[in-house]
Design a protein around this motif. Structure first.
Motif, PDB file in Angstrom:
ATOM      1  N   MET A 160      42.382  -2.368  46.557  1.00 29.73           N
ATOM      2  CA  MET A 160      40.976  -2.928  47.510  1.00 29.73           C
ATOM      3  C   MET A 160      41.326  -2.254  48.629  1.00 29.73           C
ATOM      4  O   MET A 160      42.397  -1.794  49.032  1.00 29.73           O
ATOM      5  CB  MET A 160      41.303  -4.555  47.699  1.00 29.73           C
ATOM      6  N   HIS A 161      40.272  -1.662  49.251  1.00 35.12           N
ATOM      7  CA  HIS A 161      40.446  -1.054  50.576  1.00 35.12           C
ATOM      8  C   HIS A 161      39.580  -1.424  51.788  1.00 35.12           C
ATOM      9  O   HIS A 161      38.616  -2.138  51.472  1.00 35.12           O
ATOM     10  CB  HIS A 161      40.228   0.443  50.125  1.00 35.12           C
ATOM     11  N   ALA A 162      39.994  -1.361  52.730  1.00 35.91           N
ATOM     12  CA  ALA A 162      39.501  -1.781  53.979  1.00 35.91           C
ATOM     13  C   ALA A 162      38.917  -0.342  54.829  1.00 35.91           C
ATOM     14  O   ALA A 162      39.481   0.573  55.113  1.00 35.91           O
ATOM     15  CB  ALA A 162      40.324  -2.517  54.897  1.00 35.91           C
ATOM     16  N   LEU A 163      37.727  -0.386  55.078  1.00 37.47           N
ATOM     17  CA  LEU A 163      37.191   0.850  55.501  1.00 37.47           C
ATOM     18  C   LEU A 163      37.053   0.557  57.273  1.00 37.47           C
ATOM     19  O   LEU A 163      36.533  -0.144  57.799  1.00 37.47           O
ATOM     20  CB  LEU A 163      35.426   1.023  55.182  1.00 37.47           C
ATOM     21  N   GLY A 164      37.672   1.828  57.908  1.00 38.48           N
ATOM     22  CA  GLY A 164      37.226   2.008  59.429  1.00 38.48           C
ATOM     23  C   GLY A 164      35.970   2.459  59.616  1.00 38.48           C
ATOM     24  O   GLY A 164      35.108   2.665  58.785  1.00 38.48           O
ATOM     25  N   ALA A 165      35.549   2.719  61.015  1.00 40.94           N
ATOM     26  CA  ALA A 165      34.458   3.391  61.358  1.00 40.94           C
ATOM     27  C   ALA A 165      34.497   4.743  61.478  1.00 40.94           C
ATOM     28  O   ALA A 165      35.376   5.321  61.703  1.00 40.94           O
ATOM     29  CB  ALA A 165      33.995   2.612  62.874  1.00 40.94           C
ATOM     30  N   GLY A 166      33.317   5.362  60.982  1.00 45.98           N
ATOM     31  CA  GLY A 166      33.443   6.889  60.889  1.00 45.98           C
ATOM     32  C   GLY A 166      33.101   7.511  59.731  1.00 45.98           C
ATOM     33  O   GLY A 166      32.899   6.920  58.706  1.00 45.98           O
ATOM     34  N   CYS A 167      33.245   8.831  59.702  1.00 50.63           N
ATOM     35  CA  CYS A 167      33.163   9.807  58.654  1.00 50.63           C
ATOM     36  C   CYS A 167      33.935   9.244  57.587  1.00 50.63           C
ATOM     37  O   CYS A 167      33.363   9.334  56.465  1.00 50.63           O
ATOM     38  CB  CYS A 167      33.275  11.083  58.839  1.00 50.63           C
ATOM     39  N   ALA A 168      35.434   8.966  57.548  1.00 50.46           N
ATOM     40  CA  ALA A 168      36.128   8.663  56.626  1.00 50.46           C
ATOM     41  C   ALA A 168      35.653   7.508  55.990  1.00 50.46           C
ATOM     42  O   ALA A 168      35.973   7.544  54.502  1.00 50.46           O
ATOM     43  CB  ALA A 168      37.538   8.294  57.242  1.00 50.46           C
ATOM     44  N   SER A 169      34.930   6.729  56.392  1.00 48.69           N
ATOM     45  CA  SER A 169      34.560   5.576  55.680  1.00 48.69           C
ATOM     46  C   SER A 169      33.298   5.858  54.786  1.00 48.69           C
ATOM     47  O   SER A 169      33.126   5.373  53.479  1.00 48.69           O
ATOM     48  CB  SER A 169      33.948   4.100  56.509  1.00 48.69           C
ATOM     49  N   ILE A 170      32.715   6.830  55.146  1.00 44.13           N
ATOM     50  CA  ILE A 170      31.347   7.217  54.656  1.00 44.13           C
ATOM     51  C   ILE A 170      31.706   7.740  53.267  1.00 44.13           C
ATOM     52  O   ILE A 170      31.038   7.209  52.171  1.00 44.13           O
ATOM     53  CB  ILE A 170      30.460   8.107  55.498  1.00 44.13           C
ATOM     54  N   ALA A 171      32.635   8.815  53.204  1.00 42.82           N
ATOM     55  CA  ALA A 171      33.046   9.287  51.772  1.00 42.82           C
ATOM     56  C   ALA A 171      33.635   8.166  50.914  1.00 42.82           C
ATOM     57  O   ALA A 171      33.418   8.023  49.681  1.00 42.82           O
ATOM     58  CB  ALA A 171      34.087  10.522  51.999  1.00 42.82           C
ATOM     59  N   SER A 172      34.451   7.310  51.444  1.00 46.77           N
ATOM     60  CA  SER A 172      34.900   6.536  50.648  1.00 46.77           C
ATOM     61  C   SER A 172      34.165   5.190  50.040  1.00 46.77           C
ATOM     62  O   SER A 172      34.589   4.594  49.210  1.00 46.77           O
ATOM     63  CB  SER A 172      36.243   5.613  51.461  1.00 46.77           C
ATOM     64  N   LEU A 173      33.049   4.946  50.686  1.00 42.38           N
ATOM     65  CA  LEU A 173      31.956   4.331  50.125  1.00 42.38           C
ATOM     66  C   LEU A 173      31.711   4.475  48.551  1.00 42.38           C
ATOM     67  O   LEU A 173      31.304   3.775  47.920  1.00 42.38           O
ATOM     68  CB  LEU A 173      30.758   4.166  50.840  1.00 42.38           C
ATOM     69  N   TYR A 174      32.128   5.656  48.140  1.00 38.40           N
ATOM     70  CA  TYR A 174      32.022   6.425  46.734  1.00 38.40           C
ATOM     71  C   TYR A 174      32.844   5.691  45.606  1.00 38.40           C
ATOM     72  O   TYR A 174      32.851   6.208  44.509  1.00 38.40           O
ATOM     73  CB  TYR A 174      31.553   7.686  46.643  1.00 38.40           C
ATOM     74  N   ILE A 175      34.029   5.298  46.283  1.00 39.07           N
ATOM     75  CA  ILE A 175      34.948   4.833  45.383  1.00 39.07           C
ATOM     76  C   ILE A 175      34.672   3.615  44.918  1.00 39.07           C
ATOM     77  O   ILE A 175      34.107   2.347  45.543  1.00 39.07           O
ATOM     78  CB  ILE A 175      36.282   4.508  46.319  1.00 39.07           C
ATOM     79  N   LYS A 176      34.784   3.311  43.528  1.00 39.51           N
ATOM     80  CA  LYS A 176      34.536   2.183  42.682  1.00 39.51           C
ATOM     81  C   LYS A 176      35.656   1.131  42.782  1.00 39.51           C
ATOM     82  O   LYS A 176      36.240   0.947  41.669  1.00 39.51           O
ATOM     83  CB  LYS A 176      33.788   2.411  41.260  1.00 39.51           C
ATOM     84  N   ASN A 177      35.848   0.779  43.827  1.00 43.47           N
ATOM     85  CA  ASN A 177      36.850  -0.816  43.834  1.00 43.47           C
ATOM     86  C   ASN A 177      36.113  -1.571  44.925  1.00 43.47           C
ATOM     87  O   ASN A 177      35.414  -1.203  45.679  1.00 43.47           O
ATOM     88  CB  ASN A 177      38.114  -0.310  43.822  1.00 43.47           C
TER      89      ASN A 177
END
Length: 261
Positions: A58-75
């Protein structure tokens, strides 16, 4: 530009992703050409699949570009307010102690507004993994000076270059976390070359294993190239990382309690 980006992608990472990513049909990754963040997403997916932990990450997304790319991870994931991802990850981990919980944050999110949440999660020895993507500035909002901006680096808020006598020197987060007693693992990688891609992948496996072994807080800083805000072509940005960024932020493990025991 597209030919240059494709050439860089083929040079840096030639293998297809092993874990299927969620990409909107026909649109492709919704990030800037040549950005290193999607390579980090690829590393995360490959490590999760190779470690066989896809059913409990499970992952927690911060604010910014890093979170945009991580939205593509299927979990499973949780969107967090600016700087609060370590606190949210702490809550998830305490409710689901068998889950492998990690954050994906930029350097501004992790060590500027989120510095308190990060340091205190490490001080408590929370059994989570924090991934901090370091592109030496605030990428999403237009390239302002951030905690990791290099001495002399020109940004939109430091047009004459960062002046250490006024703004101080860039913050070395991996070294800082390594000094915290309850932190079990701290390392820094990069994604500007195939060699560094594989090294960073190894570091992430160690960080996740440290969490699985209940060692304590684990932290991985990853240097990523930002051609858009650096005003460079993708190949130039990869070279800039090697020649300018890595000398300021050396790669390696700064703390590994597993190896010392």
């Amino acid at each position: 530009m597209n030919r240059e980006v494709n050439a860089v992608n083929k040079e840096i990472v030639s293998a297809p992703p092993k874990m299927r990513l969620i990409i909107p049909g026909g649109l492709g990754p919704n990030i800037c050409p040549g950005c290193g963040h999607f390579l980090v997403t690829k590393i995360i997916c490959e490590v999760i699949e190779e470690m066989g932990i896809g059913d409990r990450t499970m992952h927690a997304l911060g604010a910014g570009c890093a979170s945009i790319a991580s939205l593509y991870i299927k979990n499973d994931w949780a969107g967090c307010s600016h700087g609060s991802a370590p606190a949210v990850a702490t809550g998830i981990k305490r409710v689901h102690p068998n889950a492998v919980v990690y954050t994906v944050q930029g350097d501004g999110d992790a060590v500027a507004i989120g510095a308190g949440a990060l340091i205190n999660a490490a001080a408590r020895g929370e059994k989570i993994t924090v991934l901090m993507l370091n592109n030496t500035q605030y990428g999403t909002t237009g390239g302002q000076m951030g905690p990791t901006t290099l001495d002399g680096q020109v940004t939109t808020t430091s047009p004459l270059g960062r002046n250490p006598s006024i703004e101080g020197h860039p913050l070395r987060a991996a070294e800082m976390i390594a000094t915290i007693r309850s932190a079990a693992y701290s390392a820094r990688g990069a994604v500007n070359s195939p060699k560094n891609f594989q090294l960073t992948k190894k570091y992430l496996k160690t960080a996740f294993q440290s969490q699985i072994d209940n060692k304590g807080f684990s932290f991985l800083e990853i240097i990523t190239q930002c051609p858009t805000n650096w005003h460079m072509k993708p190949p130039q940005s990869a070279k800039y990382v090697e020649e300018k960024v890595i000398p300021e932020f050396p790669l390696g493990e700064f703390k590994n309690t597993s190896s010392s025991n």
